[in-house]
Design an enzyme around this catalytic site. Structure first.
Site, short mmCIF file in Angstrom:
data_model
loop_
_atom_site.label_atom_id
_atom_site.label_comp_id
_atom_site.label_asym_id
_atom_site.label_seq_id
_atom_site.Cartn_x
_atom_site.Cartn_y
_atom_site.Cartn_z
N GLU A 107 17.98 -8.52 5.21
CA GLU A 107 17.23 -8.80 3.98
C GLU A 107 17.75 -7.92 2.84
OE1 GLU A 107 12.87 -9.38 4.37
OE2 GLU A 107 12.70 -7.95 2.73
N ASP A 109 16.49 -6.90 -0.95
CA ASP A 109 15.28 -7.00 -1.78
C ASP A 109 15.40 -6.41 -3.16
OD1 ASP A 109 13.54 -7.91 0.26
OD2 ASP A 109 13.31 -5.86 1.01
N GLU A 111 12.37 -5.65 -5.80
CA GLU A 111 10.92 -5.74 -6.03
C GLU A 111 10.61 -5.04 -7.35
OE1 GLU A 111 8.53 -5.99 -1.91
OE2 GLU A 111 9.63 -4.12 -2.20
N GLN A 124 12.33 -1.51 -7.11
CA GLN A 124 12.61 -1.00 -5.78
C GLN A 124 13.61 -1.94 -5.10
OE1 GLN A 124 9.69 0.83 -3.07
NE2 GLN A 124 9.87 -1.01 -1.81
N ASN A 126 15.77 -2.64 -1.37
CA ASN A 126 15.81 -2.28 0.05
C ASN A 126 16.84 -3.17 0.73
OD1 ASN A 126 15.20 -1.02 2.46
ND2 ASN A 126 13.15 -1.88 2.66
N GLU A 136 14.73 2.29 1.16
CA GLU A 136 14.24 2.08 -0.20
C GLU A 136 14.91 3.01 -1.21
OE1 GLU A 136 12.23 2.68 2.39
OE2 GLU A 136 10.95 0.89 2.59
N ASP A 200 -2.54 -1.78 -3.40
CA ASP A 200 -2.75 -0.70 -2.44
C ASP A 200 -1.54 0.24 -2.36
OD1 ASP A 200 -1.44 -2.98 -1.44
OD2 ASP A 200 -1.87 -2.42 0.65
N TRP A 201 -0.37 -0.20 -2.91
CA TRP A 201 0.80 0.70 -2.84
C TRP A 201 1.71 0.68 -4.07
CZ3 TRP A 201 5.71 -1.48 -3.19
CH2 TRP A 201 5.78 -2.86 -2.98
N ARG A 279 11.43 12.49 5.28
CA ARG A 279 11.46 11.23 6.01
C ARG A 279 12.69 11.15 6.93
NH1 ARG A 279 11.92 5.73 2.68
NH2 ARG A 279 11.48 4.23 4.34
#
Ligand SMILES: *[C@@H]1O[C@H](CO)[C@@H](O)[C@H](O)[C@H]1NC(C)=O
Length: 291
Positions: A107, A109, A111, A124, A126, A136, A200-201, A279
């Site tokens: 994928e 992405d 965004e 963003q 990814n 990300e 929510d994010w 991370r």
């Protein structure tokens, strides 16, 4: 009785979509009717400006989405988008390619994360390769992407994947299998777009909620350009080194692009998984190989 108006509406919106897209798919003009399908909420995708653009709508009842009917293996896809203006906090507009294979997903992405009025939009990106994502990166845009159309492009060839905002490369993922960097190259990908609520994010990590009193939210699209090897299609296409997107000019960034890329990363990058030590205590291979 209830089916007649909705059928009529469906036919009307298909015709409108057909008028609205001046697309091109390797050698022949593309149309929404022929090359795309609505994947979510037909009623929320509308024609605008006499058919020169498409409007995606997000309201309390629904967001919406559409996808290419076919998949493509390598090529370049670009689209002009005008994002949700004003208070777009909590909205996400996405444009991505996806292999649609659950276990070994590939994928790519884009965004676009909305923000409060006057605060910068975040883009963003990814990359999932052979089932693994979590790569990300985020940049804040240096212009207001809701004031006008801008071109967002994904170039995917045997040498690298490059994400562009207009003529500025914002991300490069090199094909570097010698250094164990996974690279999508076996599975064709479809082209997708959605507008939805993700408060929510999306904005300041979910602190900024969507303001439904500002709904409906609109994003605008035009000028799809798909150049690539359609699947199903001639099997030899994807491996043909004479495809223009495999040419010398597309095998690495030219010096001007490299300068723009550096400028973005120094001045506008706000997150990079490569440097997120909490991370990834061990830096991912592709970051060492020069992302
Ligand atoms: C929104 O604006 C804030 C404040 O300028 C900024 O920190 C953030 O990166 C922006 N983008 C998102 C999606 O929150």
């Amino acid at each position: 009785m209830a089916t007649y108006p909705s059928l009529r509406h469906a036919i009307a919106s298909l015709l409108l979509c057909l008028l609205a897209f001046g697309l091109s798919v390797t050698g022949r003009p593309a149309t929404f009717l022929e090359d795309f399908r609505t994947t979510w909420a037909d009623s929320h995708i509308k024609q605008l400006d006499g058919g020169s653009a498409i409007q995606l709508i997000l309201d309390r009842t629904s967001g919406c989405g559409f996808a290419s009917k076919r998949q493509y293996l390598f090529g370049r896809v670009s689209i002009k988008i005008k994002l949700v203006p004003g208070d777009s906090a909590g909205t996400v507009t996405a444009f991505y390619m996806n292999s649609n294979t659950d276990t070994i997903r590939d994928e790519l992405d884009f965004e676009f994360l909305g923000n409060r009025t006057g605060q910068p939009y975040t883009v963003q990106t990814n990359i999932y390769a052979r089932g693994k994502g979590d790569r990300e990166q985020r940049i804040n845009l240096w212009f207001d992407p809701s004031a006008d159309y801008h071109t967002y492009t994904i170039l995917w060839n045997h040498y690298h994947i490059v994400f562009y905002v207009d003529d500025v490369p914002i991300r490069v993922h090199k094909h570097n299998e010698a250094k164990n960097v996974p690279f999508p190259k076996f599975q064709p990908m479809g082209i997708y777009s959605t507008l939805w609520e993700a408060d929510d994010w999306a904005t300041r990590g979910g602190l900024e909620k969507i303001d439904w009193s500002k709904a409906p939210f609109y994003a605008y699209y035009k000028d799809f350009d798909i150049e690539g090897c359609p699947v199903p299609g001639p099997a030899v296409c994807a491996s043909n080194p004479r495809n223009w997107w495999e040419g010398t000019a597309y095998q690495e960034l030219n010096p001007l692009e490299a300068r723009k890329y550096k400028w973005v990363r120094i001045n506008h990058m706000i997150y990079n998984y490569c440097t997120d030590k909490s991370r990834y205590p061990v830096t991912p291979t592709e970051c060492l190989a020069g992302v």
